[in-house]
Design an enzyme around this catalytic site. Structure first.
Site, PDB file in Angstrom:
ATOM      1  N   GLY A  54       0.799  -1.213   0.000  1.00  0.00           N
ATOM      2  CA  GLY A  54       0.000   0.000   0.000  1.00  0.00           C
ATOM      3  C   GLY A  54       0.830   1.260   0.000  1.00  0.00           C
ATOM      4  CE1 TYR A 209      -8.765   1.427   9.897  1.00  0.00           C
ATOM      5  CE2 TYR A 209      -9.165   2.109  12.166  1.00  0.00           C
ATOM      6  CZ  TYR A 209      -8.356   2.074  11.054  1.00  0.00           C
ATOM      7  OH  TYR A 209      -7.110   2.684  11.097  1.00  0.00           O
TER       8      TYR A 209
END
Length: 333
Positions: A54, A209
């Site tokens: 990422g 999350y």
């Protein structure tokens, strides 16, 4: 006639939001001023290979830039190749380091993760630092990947679990080596191991999350135990509140709209958010620490409830191993 004079109401509607924004701005200045700094100006990483997931934006991008500026060979594992290619070009131009490469990786997909790892294992002779950074904020609805995983859990946890296991053998051969897991301070003290993909009960973007980031910490704890004494250190960390694009696709009023409006004023810059990652990747002293949780370039007690729960860490590891279908040739512990 109302209880408040008309003039007062007019001024109140103007002053109150203005005062709120001034307060937010001041809090942001204080927060950024107190942010931890790696302070590793003299540290070089020539001859070392760093893999970052990422890395096409945000913390990952600035970590990659820092590693390249220290002379490391840097591999960016990214989903969006055109975007990552532009970032790699920019890093080469700003650091003068030509050893910056992009490889296809979507951590929400087990197939993509396996393909990435197999390519790395075929092309690279060593990995000195593995930084598991790719991540998303929670989505509005429970979406499933092609592997049947909840999308946030797949991206933030399951893909990285598989990736670290597959590359662990090469990390051991490259010892001393390091694994840095980017987590958060949005953690759950406990979770249901039999419901990691939210098949049961209520689903929410913030809950998904928090669960994924809690799994990051538990994964770190178990992996640190399994590799203790083998030349690989594993630590997780909280970058803090950072103004990145992670919130652009976030769901829910709290994670989505609220953060998109306030984080630019309250949060750290991307460079500041990367400091603890850099500290764990390059500082001499962190090369001898494993199984800990860091914030602002120091050990933090924020995740202690999870780090002390070895049984839960073991259960999450075993459940993750089963769910990703970890093969015998992918196990290196």
């Amino acid at each position: 006639m109302g209880i408040w004079p008309t003039g007062y109401l007019t001024w109140a509607t103007v002053i109150s939001p203005a005062l709120l924004m001034v307060l937010v701005y001041i809090l942001g200045i204080v927060y950024r001023w107190k942010a931890g700094r790696a302070n590793l100006n003299s540290v070089r990483m020539d001859g070392k290979t760093v893999v970052i997931t990422g890395a096409s934006a945000g913390i990952g991008k600035e970590t990659a830039r820092d590693m390249a500026s220290r002379g490391a060979k840097v591999i960016l594992g990214c989903r969006n190749i055109p975007k990552a290619t532009k970032v790699a070009d920019d890093i080469r131009n700003t650091t003068g380091n030509e050893k910056v490469f992009v490889r296809q990786l979507d951590t929400s997909s087990l197939t993509s993760t396996r393909n990435f790892c197999n390519q790395i294992l075929a092309e690279e002779k060593r990995i000195d630092v593995l930084i598991l950074n790719a991540g998303i904020a929670g989505l509005d609805e429970r979406n499933l990947t092609s592997d049947g995983f909840e999308y946030t859990m797949a991206t933030n946890h399951f893909g990285h679990f598989l990736l670290a296991n597959m590359l662990l053998g090469l990390l051991k051969k490259s010892r001393p080596s390091r694994i840095v897991i980017v987590s958060s301070d949005s953690l759950l003290d406990t979770l249901s191991v039999d419901n990691l993909n939210f098949e049961k009960g209520e689903f929410g973007p913030y809950k998904s999350y928090c669960q994924s980031k809690s799994c990051n910490v538990l994964f770190c704890r178990r992996l640190a135990e399994l590799t203790r004494g083998e030349g690989v250190v594993v630590n997780s960390m909280n970058p803090g509140l950072v103004y990145t694009e992670i919130f652009d696709k976030a769901g829910g009023i709290f994670i989505g709209l609220f953060f998109r409006l306030l984080v630019p004023f309250l949060g750290k810059t991307e460079v500041q958010g990367a400091q603890t990652v850099v500290y764990l990747a390059a500082a001499e002293e962190t090369g001898a620490i494993t199984g800990k949780f860091f914030e602002d370039c120091k050990i933090s007690s924020t995740a202690d409830a999870l780090l002390k729960n070895d049984e839960l860490a073991k259960q999450v590891w075993e459940a993750s191993e089963t769910l990703v279908g970890l093969q015998p040739n992918e196990k290196h512990y």
